[in-house]
Design a protein around this motif. Structure first.
Motif, mmCIF file in Angstrom:
data_model
loop_
_atom_site.group_PDB
_atom_site.id
_atom_site.type_symbol
_atom_site.label_atom_id
_atom_site.label_comp_id
_atom_site.label_asym_id
_atom_site.label_seq_id
_atom_site.Cartn_x
_atom_site.Cartn_y
_atom_site.Cartn_z
ATOM 1 N N GLU A 156 0.980 -2.317 24.908
ATOM 2 C CA GLU A 156 -0.017 -2.242 23.839
ATOM 3 C C GLU A 156 -1.380 -1.869 24.414
ATOM 4 O O GLU A 156 -1.770 -2.361 25.474
ATOM 5 C CB GLU A 156 -0.134 -3.593 23.128
ATOM 6 N N THR A 157 -2.108 -1.025 23.693
ATOM 7 C CA THR A 157 -3.464 -0.655 24.094
ATOM 8 C C THR A 157 -4.384 -0.730 22.887
ATOM 9 O O THR A 157 -3.929 -0.717 21.735
ATOM 10 C CB THR A 157 -3.510 0.770 24.677
ATOM 11 N N SER A 158 -5.680 -0.816 23.143
ATOM 12 C CA SER A 158 -6.663 -0.855 22.073
ATOM 13 C C SER A 158 -7.952 -0.217 22.560
ATOM 14 O O SER A 158 -8.344 -0.396 23.715
ATOM 15 C CB SER A 158 -6.933 -2.300 21.643
ATOM 16 N N ARG A 159 -8.599 0.544 21.684
ATOM 17 C CA ARG A 159 -9.900 1.112 22.031
ATOM 18 C C ARG A 159 -11.028 0.154 21.648
ATOM 19 O O ARG A 159 -12.172 0.357 22.025
ATOM 20 C CB ARG A 159 -10.098 2.459 21.339
ATOM 21 N N LEU A 160 -10.686 -0.879 20.892
ATOM 22 C CA LEU A 160 -11.675 -1.864 20.482
ATOM 23 C C LEU A 160 -11.792 -2.943 21.553
ATOM 24 O O LEU A 160 -10.810 -3.297 22.213
ATOM 25 C CB LEU A 160 -11.269 -2.504 19.153
ATOM 26 N N ARG A 161 -12.976 -3.462 21.725
ATOM 27 C CA ARG A 161 -13.201 -4.512 22.721
ATOM 28 C C ARG A 161 -12.418 -5.759 22.345
ATOM 29 O O ARG A 161 -12.437 -6.193 21.196
ATOM 30 C CB ARG A 161 -14.688 -4.832 22.836
ATOM 31 N N VAL A 162 -11.738 -6.324 23.312
ATOM 32 C CA VAL A 162 -10.942 -7.525 23.097
ATOM 33 C C VAL A 162 -11.697 -8.718 23.652
ATOM 34 O O VAL A 162 -12.421 -8.608 24.648
ATOM 35 C CB VAL A 162 -9.559 -7.389 23.777
ATOM 36 N N VAL A 163 -11.539 -9.850 23.006
ATOM 37 C CA VAL A 163 -12.261 -11.050 23.426
ATOM 38 C C VAL A 163 -11.902 -11.396 24.867
ATOM 39 O O VAL A 163 -10.718 -11.531 25.202
ATOM 40 C CB VAL A 163 -11.916 -12.243 22.514
ATOM 41 N N PRO A 164 -12.887 -11.534 25.759
ATOM 42 C CA PRO A 164 -12.592 -11.887 27.155
ATOM 43 C C PRO A 164 -11.852 -13.223 27.236
ATOM 44 O O PRO A 164 -12.053 -14.112 26.417
ATOM 45 C CB PRO A 164 -13.991 -11.988 27.790
ATOM 46 N N GLY A 165 -11.003 -13.327 28.228
ATOM 47 C CA GLY A 165 -10.248 -14.558 28.413
ATOM 48 C C GLY A 165 -8.869 -14.524 27.801
ATOM 49 O O GLY A 165 -8.054 -15.412 28.041
ATOM 50 N N THR A 166 -8.598 -13.512 26.991
ATOM 51 C CA THR A 166 -7.260 -13.375 26.431
ATOM 52 C C THR A 166 -6.417 -12.535 27.389
ATOM 53 O O THR A 166 -6.872 -12.116 28.440
ATOM 54 C CB THR A 166 -7.318 -12.708 25.046
ATOM 55 N N ASP A 167 -5.164 -12.281 27.003
ATOM 56 C CA ASP A 167 -4.265 -11.523 27.883
ATOM 57 C C ASP A 167 -4.454 -10.023 27.699
ATOM 58 O O ASP A 167 -3.494 -9.272 27.516
ATOM 59 C CB ASP A 167 -2.807 -11.933 27.644
#
Length: 245
Positions: A138-149
């Protein structure tokens, strides 16, 4: 071409394209350095693979030595990993696998297979993921919350799903702990095994039907790797190559 260059310039250090390309270039699927050198002039004749034994238990006595495992990585990994790193990583597996009953050779061979001999993006620092733990594609161009996988690939500016580990001690423990979840039923786990499973970030989400139900490496086909055709067999071939080092 490799034969020609080595005749002209002498022995060369070979690396995969994906190792040096900063734009995320990949190589032909399934091709690794041993596949290339096997057919170069370095080898007199292509080796004939031995029949792969079936039903090798995940819990088993150690085979080969830590030095053989480290030596096997020389010339196969990313240049960012040194021979000192190879020995450190091998020790991480051998020091922690034997006390919980896992054959460190097979676990180390699985790491080699999963990471393309420490050349995959996930296996490089600072990620150090040894076996595709939590890597879903899985990929995302949106920023993901730090600390998650999730972790950002700065070259592609994509966020990718998967786990990272602060050092190879923790990475090897997570890998071995995940193997124990498959190989040993919760009620049968020793205290040492439970302590190692704590390092596995995926232990809580492993399907109940898989827990303690996979006692052989062949049983991981289609479970650890999907579809997993020949998965354990490839690991066994690597392990046999290490033992022959």
């Amino acid at each position: 071409w490799i034969d020609h260059w080595e005749e002209t310039h002498g022995p060369l250090t070979l690396v995969m394209h994906r190792t040096i390309d900063t734009q995320g270039k990949s190589d032909a699927r399934g091709i690794e350095l041993p596949d290339i050198t096997r057919y170069s002039a370095r080898s007199n004749t292509p080796p004939t693979p031995e029949p792969v034994p079936r039903g090798i238990p995940i819990l088993g006595s150690p085979r080969a030595t830590v030095d053989q495992a480290a030596q096997f990585l020389h010339g196969r990994t990313s240049p960012t990993y040194t021979e000192q790193d190879h020995l450190l990583i091998a020790h991480c597996y051998y020091d922690h696998a034997h006390p919980v009953g896992i054959d460190p050779l097979m676990a180390f061979a699985q790491m080699c297979h999963e990471t393309g001999y420490l050349t995959s993006w996930w296996s490089l620092r600072p990620r150090r993921n040894p076996a595709g733990i939590g890597v879903t594609g899985e990929t995302s161009r949106l920023r993901v919350v730090p600390g998650t996988d999730w972790v950002q690939d700065r070259s592609s500016k994509l966020w990718k799903r998967g786990y990272t580990f602060p050092n190879w001690q923790t990475a090897a423990k997570a890998h071995l702990g995940h193997l124990l979840c498959y190989a040993v039923k919760p009620d049968d786990q020793t205290e040492a095994q439970r302590q190692l499973i704590v390092f596995d970030p995926r232990s809580a989400v492993l399907p109940a039907a898989f827990r303690g139900a996979v006692t052989t490496w062949e049983g991981l086909n289609g479970k650890w790797a999907v579809p997993g055709t020949g998965y354990a067999e490839k690991i066994t071939i690597i392990a046999d190559s290490i033992a022959a080092t």
